[in-house]
Scaffold this motif. Structure first.
Motif, PDB file in Angstrom:
ATOM      1  N   GLY A   6       0.773  -1.216  -0.062  1.00 54.26           N
ATOM      2  CA  GLY A   6      -0.143  -0.017  -0.102  1.00 54.26           C
ATOM      3  C   GLY A   6       0.778   1.339  -0.043  1.00 54.26           C
ATOM      4  N   LEU A   7       0.158   2.223  -0.015  1.00 53.77           N
ATOM      5  CA  LEU A   7       0.817   3.761   0.144  1.00 53.77           C
ATOM      6  C   LEU A   7       0.806   4.123   1.492  1.00 53.77           C
ATOM      7  CD1 LEU A   7       1.806   5.800  -2.067  1.00 53.77           C
ATOM      8  CD2 LEU A   7      -0.653   6.785  -1.832  1.00 53.77           C
ATOM      9  N   GLU A   8       1.875   4.957   1.746  1.00 53.22           N
ATOM     10  CA  GLU A   8       2.396   5.602   3.098  1.00 53.22           C
ATOM     11  C   GLU A   8       2.641   6.961   2.460  1.00 53.22           C
ATOM     12  OE1 GLU A   8       3.564   1.765   5.909  1.00 53.22           O
ATOM     13  OE2 GLU A   8       4.278   3.997   6.018  1.00 53.22           O
ATOM     14  N   GLU A   9       1.919   7.857   3.149  1.00 55.96           N
ATOM     15  CA  GLU A   9       2.063   9.262   2.676  1.00 55.96           C
ATOM     16  C   GLU A   9       2.630  10.201   4.000  1.00 55.96           C
ATOM     17  OE1 GLU A   9      -2.351   9.447   0.529  1.00 55.96           O
ATOM     18  OE2 GLU A   9      -1.125  11.167   0.462  1.00 55.96           O
ATOM     19  N   LYS A  10       3.734  10.961   3.785  1.00 53.67           N
ATOM     20  CA  LYS A  10       4.349  11.632   4.710  1.00 53.67           C
ATOM     21  C   LYS A  10       4.716  13.069   4.064  1.00 53.67           C
ATOM     22  CE  LYS A  10       7.065   8.652   7.370  1.00 53.67           C
ATOM     23  NZ  LYS A  10       8.424   8.268   7.840  1.00 53.67           N
ATOM     24  N   GLY A  11       3.738  14.100   4.108  1.00 50.24           N
ATOM     25  CA  GLY A  11       3.572  15.246   3.687  1.00 50.24           C
ATOM     26  C   GLY A  11       3.781  15.369   2.088  1.00 50.24           C
ATOM     27  N   ARG A  12       5.001  15.669   1.492  1.00 46.38           N
ATOM     28  CA  ARG A  12       4.950  16.038  -0.265  1.00 46.38           C
ATOM     29  C   ARG A  12       5.503  14.529  -0.517  1.00 46.38           C
ATOM     30  NH1 ARG A  12       8.727  18.640  -2.264  1.00 46.38           N
ATOM     31  NH2 ARG A  12      10.067  18.851  -0.526  1.00 46.38           N
ATOM     32  N   PHE A  13       6.023  13.484   0.227  1.00 45.23           N
ATOM     33  CA  PHE A  13       6.553  12.328  -0.095  1.00 45.23           C
ATOM     34  C   PHE A  13       5.505  11.230   0.153  1.00 45.23           C
ATOM     35  CE2 PHE A  13      11.426  13.736   0.158  1.00 45.23           C
ATOM     36  CZ  PHE A  13      11.313  14.824  -0.535  1.00 45.23           C
ATOM     37  N   SER A  14       5.445  10.415  -0.775  1.00 50.68           N
ATOM     38  CA  SER A  14       4.749   9.221  -0.313  1.00 50.68           C
ATOM     39  C   SER A  14       5.510   7.975  -0.866  1.00 50.68           C
ATOM     40  CB  SER A  14       3.391   9.128  -1.171  1.00 50.68           C
ATOM     41  OG  SER A  14       2.486  10.227  -0.722  1.00 50.68           O
ATOM     42  N   SER A  15       5.220   6.888  -0.353  1.00 53.52           N
ATOM     43  CA  SER A  15       5.996   5.534  -0.605  1.00 53.52           C
ATOM     44  C   SER A  15       4.765   4.564  -0.837  1.00 53.52           C
ATOM     45  CB  SER A  15       7.333   5.110   0.273  1.00 53.52           C
ATOM     46  OG  SER A  15       6.843   4.933   1.319  1.00 53.52           O
ATOM     47  N   LEU A  35       4.487   0.079  -1.788  1.00 49.04           N
ATOM     48  CA  LEU A  35       4.861  -1.077  -1.788  1.00 49.04           C
ATOM     49  C   LEU A  35       3.947  -2.305  -2.331  1.00 49.04           C
ATOM     50  CD1 LEU A  35       7.372  -3.082  -1.057  1.00 49.04           C
ATOM     51  CD2 LEU A  35       6.183  -3.332   1.242  1.00 49.04           C
ATOM     52  N   SER A  36       4.464  -2.939  -3.144  1.00 47.17           N
ATOM     53  CA  SER A  36       3.793  -4.176  -3.804  1.00 47.17           C
ATOM     54  C   SER A  36       4.737  -5.248  -3.471  1.00 47.17           C
ATOM     55  CB  SER A  36       3.409  -3.984  -5.200  1.00 47.17           C
ATOM     56  OG  SER A  36       2.697  -5.378  -5.417  1.00 47.17           O
ATOM     57  N   ARG A  37       4.634  -6.366  -2.590  1.00 45.70           N
ATOM     58  CA  ARG A  37       5.168  -7.182  -2.073  1.00 45.70           C
ATOM     59  C   ARG A  37       5.169  -8.436  -3.159  1.00 45.70           C
ATOM     60  NH1 ARG A  37       3.695  -8.543   3.747  1.00 45.70           N
ATOM     61  NH2 ARG A  37       1.572  -7.931   2.844  1.00 45.70           N
ATOM     62  N   SER A  38       4.065  -8.738  -3.517  1.00 47.18           N
ATOM     63  CA  SER A  38       3.872  -9.846  -4.631  1.00 47.18           C
ATOM     64  C   SER A  38       4.543  -9.416  -5.982  1.00 47.18           C
ATOM     65  CB  SER A  38       2.154  -9.826  -4.862  1.00 47.18           C
ATOM     66  OG  SER A  38       1.631  -8.905  -5.641  1.00 47.18           O
ATOM     67  N   LYS A  39       4.852  -8.097  -6.142  1.00 48.96           N
ATOM     68  CA  LYS A  39       5.319  -7.831  -7.589  1.00 48.96           C
ATOM     69  C   LYS A  39       6.959  -7.352  -7.233  1.00 48.96           C
ATOM     70  CE  LYS A  39       1.217  -6.179  -9.724  1.00 48.96           C
ATOM     71  NZ  LYS A  39       0.416  -5.013 -10.424  1.00 48.96           N
ATOM     72  N   GLY A  40       7.253  -7.503  -6.176  1.00 50.08           N
ATOM     73  CA  GLY A  40       8.664  -7.045  -5.736  1.00 50.08           C
ATOM     74  C   GLY A  40       8.888  -5.615  -6.220  1.00 50.08           C
ATOM     75  N   TYR A  41       8.173  -4.563  -5.849  1.00 46.99           N
ATOM     76  CA  TYR A  41       8.117  -3.370  -6.526  1.00 46.99           C
ATOM     77  C   TYR A  41       7.517  -2.169  -5.613  1.00 46.99           C
ATOM     78  CZ  TYR A  41       6.064   0.616  -9.297  1.00 46.99           C
ATOM     79  OH  TYR A  41       5.610   1.616  -9.876  1.00 46.99           O
ATOM     80  N   SER A  42       8.305  -1.038  -5.654  1.00 53.45           N
ATOM     81  CA  SER A  42       7.909   0.131  -4.722  1.00 53.45           C
ATOM     82  C   SER A  42       8.439   1.274  -5.615  1.00 53.45           C
ATOM     83  CB  SER A  42       8.931  -0.005  -3.476  1.00 53.45           C
ATOM     84  OG  SER A  42       8.952   1.324  -2.570  1.00 53.45           O
ATOM     85  N   TYR A  43       7.747   2.269  -5.252  1.00 51.74           N
ATOM     86  CA  TYR A  43       8.063   3.766  -5.758  1.00 51.74           C
ATOM     87  C   TYR A  43       7.954   4.611  -4.455  1.00 51.74           C
ATOM     88  CZ  TYR A  43       2.940   4.692  -6.283  1.00 51.74           C
ATOM     89  OH  TYR A  43       1.600   4.854  -6.046  1.00 51.74           O
ATOM     90  N   LEU A  44       8.674   5.598  -4.978  1.00 52.49           N
ATOM     91  CA  LEU A  44       8.587   6.874  -3.919  1.00 52.49           C
ATOM     92  C   LEU A  44       8.085   8.044  -4.914  1.00 52.49           C
ATOM     93  CD1 LEU A  44       9.553   8.255  -1.345  1.00 52.49           C
ATOM     94  CD2 LEU A  44      11.842   9.030  -2.615  1.00 52.49           C
ATOM     95  N   LEU A  45       7.015   8.602  -4.400  1.00 48.21           N
ATOM     96  CA  LEU A  45       6.236   9.927  -5.029  1.00 48.21           C
ATOM     97  C   LEU A  45       6.713  10.950  -4.456  1.00 48.21           C
ATOM     98  CD1 LEU A  45       4.097  10.109  -7.634  1.00 48.21           C
ATOM     99  CD2 LEU A  45       2.411  10.184  -5.687  1.00 48.21           C
ATOM    100  N   LEU A  46       7.190  12.015  -5.332  1.00 52.54           N
ATOM    101  CA  LEU A  46       7.494  13.417  -4.713  1.00 52.54           C
ATOM    102  C   LEU A  46       6.582  14.448  -5.299  1.00 52.54           C
ATOM    103  CD1 LEU A  46      10.369  11.360  -4.894  1.00 52.54           C
ATOM    104  CD2 LEU A  46      11.348  13.696  -4.275  1.00 52.54           C
ATOM    105  N   LYS A  47       5.876  15.115  -4.537  1.00 57.30           N
ATOM    106  CA  LYS A  47       4.822  16.127  -5.220  1.00 57.30           C
ATOM    107  C   LYS A  47       5.610  17.317  -4.836  1.00 57.30           C
ATOM    108  CE  LYS A  47       1.094  13.185  -3.702  1.00 57.30           C
ATOM    109  NZ  LYS A  47      -0.283  13.245  -2.922  1.00 57.30           N
ATOM    110  N   GLU A  48       4.960  18.480  -5.866  1.00 53.36           N
ATOM    111  CA  GLU A  48       5.231  19.989  -5.560  1.00 53.36           C
ATOM    112  C   GLU A  48       6.700  20.202  -5.322  1.00 53.36           C
ATOM    113  OE1 GLU A  48       1.118  20.495  -2.960  1.00 53.36           O
ATOM    114  OE2 GLU A  48       2.914  21.332  -2.102  1.00 53.36           O
ATOM    115  N   LEU A  49       7.478  19.564  -6.336  1.00 47.92           N
ATOM    116  CA  LEU A  49       8.895  19.387  -6.393  1.00 47.92           C
ATOM    117  C   LEU A  49       9.574  20.782  -6.134  1.00 47.92           C
ATOM    118  CD1 LEU A  49       9.608  16.758  -9.192  1.00 47.92           C
ATOM    119  CD2 LEU A  49      10.239  16.684  -6.845  1.00 47.92           C
ATOM    120  N   GLN A  50      10.611  20.715  -5.233  1.00 44.47           N
ATOM    121  CA  GLN A  50      11.113  22.021  -4.877  1.00 44.47           C
ATOM    122  C   GLN A  50      12.824  21.773  -5.404  1.00 44.47           C
ATOM    123  OE1 GLN A  50      10.714  22.924  -0.857  1.00 44.47           O
ATOM    124  NE2 GLN A  50       8.457  22.683  -0.858  1.00 44.47           N
TER     125      GLN A  50
END
Lengths: 108, 115
Positions: A53-62, A64-79
Motif C-alpha cells: 500500500g501507500l504511505e504518505e508523509k507530507g510531499r513524499f509518499s512511498s 509497496l507491492s510485495r507480490s510484485k517486488g516493487y516500490s515507488y517513491l512519489l515526490l509532489k510539488e517538487l522544490q
C-alpha cells in the motif's frame, strides 16, 4: 542472487510530480526503505514500508507491492532542494541490501 | 543532542599508510555499520557489529579492520592492503523496530583521499 534496480537518473520540473521506481529480487523480505542523499552528504531516512500500500508523509509518499517486488517513491510539488539521490534498500533476513540510487535533477 | 559523529570530514593520507576513521554514537544503538561509497555508486558494506565485542565482515572487508570495544564506538582502520582506499566512508547505527526492520541512521561521513 539479490538484486535491487532503480533508474540511474531522472529529470523533473520544479512544482511537478515525479515517481521513482524500485524493483527487487531478494531471498527474503522484511521491509523496504527509502533514503535521500544530497551530494557529498550522508543518506537521511525517508520512509519504511512493510505492508502493501501507500504511505504518505507530507510531499513524499512511498508505495509497496510485495507480490510484485516493487516500490515507488512519489515526490509532489517538487522544490529545488529535492535535487538529490534517492536510495532504495531492502531488509532481507535482517541484512540491508542497497540499490545504486536514482539521481533526481530538478529544473526551474 | 543524540547523533552519530565521524571525524574528520576530510582526510588525506599517503599511499602505504594505515589510517583510522572514527565513529561515535550516543543513540544507545546496539548495531553499527561501515559503508564505502564510490562516485555514482550505491553503498557497499564493509563491516558491521550487532553487539559489543562482536563484528562480522560485509561484502568488501578485505583491506579493512574494525573493533567494537564500547557500544558507542566503532572505528574503522583502512590498511595499506586496501588497493583503492580513496572513497567516501559512511558509518551508521541502528535499532531494531517492532516490525523487524533496522532503520539505519548515518553519520556525516569521512572523505578519504590517498595520494
Amino acid at each position: 542472487g539479490q538484486n535491487i534496480d532503480q533508474p540511474t537518473e531522472m529529470t523533473a520540473t520544479e512544482g511537478a510530480i515525479v515517481q521513482i521506481n524500485c524493483t527487487y529480487q531478494t531471498s527474503g523480505f522484511n521491509g523496504l526503505f527509502w533514503y535521500q542523499q544530497h551530494a557529498g552528504e550522508a543518506p537521511t531516512f525517508l520512509s519504511y514500508n512493510v505492508l502493501d500500500g501507500l504511505e504518505e508523509k507530507g510531499r513524499f509518499s512511498s508505495f509497496l507491492s510485495r507480490s510484485k517486488g516493487y516500490s515507488y517513491l512519489l515526490l509532489k510539488e517538487l522544490q529545488m532542494k529535492d535535487s538529490a539521490s534517492y536510495l532504495c534498500a531492502v531488509t532481507s533476513n535482517y541484512q540491508l541490501i542497497w540499490g545504486a540510487g536514482t539521481k533526481l535533477i530538478i529544473k526551474p | 543532542d543524540g547523533g552519530i559523529t565521524q571525524s574528520p570530514k576530510y582526510l588525506f593520507r599517503k599511499e602505504g599508510q594505515n589510517v583510522t576513521l572514527s565513529c561515535e554514537q550516543n543513540l544507545n544503538h546496539d548495531a553499527m555499520y561501515w559503508y564505502r561509497q564510490d562516485p555514482g555508486q550505491g553503498l557497499r558494506l564493509i563491516y558491521y557489529s550487532q553487539i559489543v565485542n562482536d563484528f562480522q565482515k560485509g561484502d568488501i572487508a578485505e583491506g579493512y579492520s574494525v573493533s567494537r570495544e564500547k557500544k558507542e564506538s566503532f572505528p574503522l582502520t583502512v590498511t595499506s592492503a586496501q588497493k583503492n582506499p580513496t572513497a567516501f566512508y559512511l558509518c551508521a547505527s541502528s535499532i531494531r523496530d517492532t516490525l523487524g526492520g533496522d532503520t539505519q541512521y548515518f553519520g556525516p561521513g569521512t572523505r578519504l583521499t590517498v595520494l
